[in-house]
Motif scaffolding. Structure first.
Motif, short mmCIF file in Angstrom:
data_model
loop_
_atom_site.label_atom_id
_atom_site.label_comp_id
_atom_site.label_asym_id
_atom_site.label_seq_id
_atom_site.Cartn_x
_atom_site.Cartn_y
_atom_site.Cartn_z
N THR A 94 0.87 -1.16 0.22
CA THR A 94 0.12 -0.22 0.10
C THR A 94 0.88 1.14 -0.14
OG1 THR A 94 -1.66 -1.01 1.33
CG2 THR A 94 -1.77 1.30 1.16
N PRO A 95 0.68 2.13 -0.91
CA PRO A 95 1.47 3.26 -1.10
C PRO A 95 1.23 4.12 -0.08
CG PRO A 95 -0.30 3.40 -2.36
CD PRO A 95 -0.14 2.23 -1.98
N LYS A 96 2.26 5.02 0.73
CA LYS A 96 2.29 5.83 1.62
C LYS A 96 1.79 7.16 1.28
CE LYS A 96 3.50 2.49 4.66
NZ LYS A 96 2.73 1.78 5.43
N TRP A 97 1.00 7.92 2.20
CA TRP A 97 0.62 9.30 1.93
C TRP A 97 1.92 10.21 2.19
CZ3 TRP A 97 -4.25 11.19 0.50
CH2 TRP A 97 -5.00 10.27 0.66
N SER A 98 1.95 11.24 1.43
CA SER A 98 2.97 12.12 1.36
C SER A 98 2.73 13.17 2.81
CB SER A 98 3.00 13.08 0.22
OG SER A 98 1.64 14.09 0.58
N ALA A 99 3.98 13.57 3.21
CA ALA A 99 3.84 14.59 4.29
C ALA A 99 2.84 15.70 4.33
CB ALA A 99 5.25 14.99 4.68
N ARG A 100 2.89 16.18 3.22
CA ARG A 100 1.99 17.35 2.95
C ARG A 100 0.41 16.78 3.05
NH1 ARG A 100 5.83 18.92 -0.73
NH2 ARG A 100 6.89 21.02 -0.32
N ALA A 101 0.22 15.67 2.58
CA ALA A 101 -1.25 15.17 2.48
C ALA A 101 -1.70 14.72 4.12
CB ALA A 101 -1.13 13.97 1.68
N ILE A 102 -0.61 14.22 4.85
CA ILE A 102 -0.84 14.00 6.05
C ILE A 102 -0.97 15.16 6.91
CG2 ILE A 102 0.03 13.09 8.28
CD1 ILE A 102 1.55 10.91 6.46
N LYS A 103 -0.34 16.23 6.78
CA LYS A 103 -0.51 17.54 7.37
C LYS A 103 -1.85 18.27 6.83
CE LYS A 103 1.71 21.82 8.59
NZ LYS A 103 2.97 22.82 8.21
N SER A 104 -2.26 18.00 5.80
CA SER A 104 -3.45 18.56 5.23
C SER A 104 -4.62 18.01 6.11
CB SER A 104 -3.57 18.56 3.77
OG SER A 104 -2.50 19.18 3.11
N PHE A 105 -4.60 16.71 6.33
CA PHE A 105 -5.56 16.01 6.78
C PHE A 105 -5.83 16.33 8.47
CE2 PHE A 105 -6.66 12.20 9.89
CZ PHE A 105 -7.82 11.73 9.26
N ALA A 106 -4.40 16.36 9.18
CA ALA A 106 -4.44 17.00 10.43
C ALA A 106 -4.99 18.27 10.46
CB ALA A 106 -3.02 16.88 10.92
N MET A 107 -4.53 19.05 9.50
CA MET A 107 -5.24 20.39 9.55
C MET A 107 -6.69 20.53 9.23
SD MET A 107 -2.82 22.99 10.36
CE MET A 107 -2.58 21.38 11.42
N GLY A 108 -7.23 19.76 8.57
CA GLY A 108 -8.43 19.50 8.23
C GLY A 108 -9.56 19.21 9.63
N LYS A 109 -8.97 18.13 10.41
CA LYS A 109 -9.33 17.91 11.75
C LYS A 109 -9.58 19.22 12.76
CE LYS A 109 -8.90 13.03 12.27
NZ LYS A 109 -10.39 12.52 12.99
N LEU A 110 -8.42 19.95 12.70
CA LEU A 110 -8.39 20.98 13.33
C LEU A 110 -9.38 22.17 12.83
CD1 LEU A 110 -6.91 22.67 15.57
CD2 LEU A 110 -5.32 23.56 13.98
N GLU A 111 -9.57 22.32 11.59
CA GLU A 111 -10.48 23.22 11.27
C GLU A 111 -11.98 22.81 11.58
OE1 GLU A 111 -10.25 26.16 9.41
OE2 GLU A 111 -8.30 25.91 10.21
N ALA A 112 -12.35 21.58 11.77
CA ALA A 112 -13.57 20.95 12.10
C ALA A 112 -13.85 21.29 13.51
CB ALA A 112 -13.63 19.52 12.13
N ARG A 113 -12.75 21.21 14.23
CA ARG A 113 -12.82 21.56 15.75
C ARG A 113 -13.13 23.08 15.82
NH1 ARG A 113 -8.19 19.58 19.66
NH2 ARG A 113 -10.11 20.45 21.18
N LYS A 114 -12.49 23.88 14.97
CA LYS A 114 -12.72 25.23 15.19
C LYS A 114 -13.90 25.76 14.89
CE LYS A 114 -8.00 26.85 13.97
NZ LYS A 114 -7.03 27.59 12.70
N LEU A 115 -14.62 25.18 13.96
CA LEU A 115 -16.02 25.33 13.64
C LEU A 115 -16.82 24.42 14.68
CD1 LEU A 115 -15.75 25.24 9.68
CD2 LEU A 115 -16.00 27.19 11.31
N LYS A 116 -16.53 23.80 15.41
CA LYS A 116 -17.39 23.03 16.62
C LYS A 116 -18.04 22.08 15.83
CE LYS A 116 -16.95 26.62 20.09
NZ LYS A 116 -17.87 27.27 20.79
N TYR A 117 -17.60 21.44 14.87
CA TYR A 117 -18.38 20.41 14.16
C TYR A 117 -18.30 19.10 14.67
CZ TYR A 117 -19.61 23.54 10.29
OH TYR A 117 -20.41 24.63 9.59
#
Length: 245
Positions: A94-117
């Motif tokens: 299974t190919p690995k995700w790039s560091a930028r993709a993983i960081k984008s995923f982590a930032m997405g979770k943070l944005e969801a928390r900021k909006l209190k979703y």
């Protein structure tokens, strides 16, 4: 009366009828014993100053050093992103995700928390890509007028605001469309037969593949279409290389 800073030593005051001195007067021992009185103050004493009427506390200094206690931080590194196909988690193929993709995923979770979703949806992943900001996908979005501010504004219009007293979980779980977008990216990478990591462009096109998702609707409302998706797909396996020179 002069005030002095005292450190660790007892105060010795020589007083006569007119004044007090910290040091012994220049007289012989016989005369000084009759004209002055030796006073010793204990280490913890209270003195009253006639100028302010306040009590002055004399304490011996401590040689003990105060060491601040810091709780050691533990960094968690994600090697892969969530998948609905458990066999992929343990597969070396299974190919690995790039560091930028993983960081984008982590930032997405943070944005969801900021909006209190309560969940991390495709709209949050889209914001995460723009927050990370250095990938080809993020630069492509900005070049086409899709910015973080616009996406956040459209998200609130589409999904509304959360209750001000609601607090989202520390790790908001993925919605089904968001999870399918991640698995779509892995599937497409495997189909391509190309070596290398799964770039953020795969993640963005995975969001676009979910036609009924909030992320797709927001991208479409901001001018993203299938033609732009095809244009981005031409560089889907490319990523910027950071130079440390």
């Amino acid at each position: 009366m002069a005030s002095h800073t005292l450190s660790g030593l007892p105060i010795i005051l020589y007083c006569n009828s007119q004044s007090c001195h910290r040091n012994a007067p220049d007289t012989d021992s016989s005369s000084s014993s009759s004209s002055s009185t030796l006073l010793r103050r204990p280490k913890h004493d209270n003195l009253t100053t006639p100028f302010t009427g306040r009590k002055l506390s004399i304490r011996s200094s401590s040689s003990q050093r105060f060491v601040s206690k810091h709780r050691s931080a533990i960094a968690t590194v994600l090697l892969s992103l969530p998948t609905l196909k458990p066999e992929r988690a343990s597969s070396d193929k299974t190919p690995k995700w790039s560091a930028r993709a993983i960081k984008s995923f982590a930032m997405g979770k943070l944005e969801a928390r900021k909006l209190k979703y309560p969940n991390t949806g495709t709209e949050a992943l889209l914001m995460g890509i723009l927050v990370e900001g250095t990938s080809i996908a993020a630069k492509f979005l900005r070049a086409n007028g899709i910015t973080l501010f616009k996406v956040r504004e459209e998200t609130v219009k589409l999904l509304g605001k959360s209750d001000m007293y609601y607090f989202s979980p520390e790790h908001p779980p993925l919605t089904e469309p968001a999870q399918r977008a991640l698995d779509w990216a892995v599937d497409e990478k495997l189909k391509s037969g190309e070596d290398g990591e799964i770039t953020t462009s795969y993640l963005l096109l995975g969001i676009w593949s979910e036609k009924d998702s909030a992320g797709h609707k927001i991208m479409a409302s901001l001018g993203f279409d299938d033609e732009k998706a095809k244009e981005l797909a031409k560089t889907i396996n490319e990523d910027f290389v950071l130079s440390h020179k």
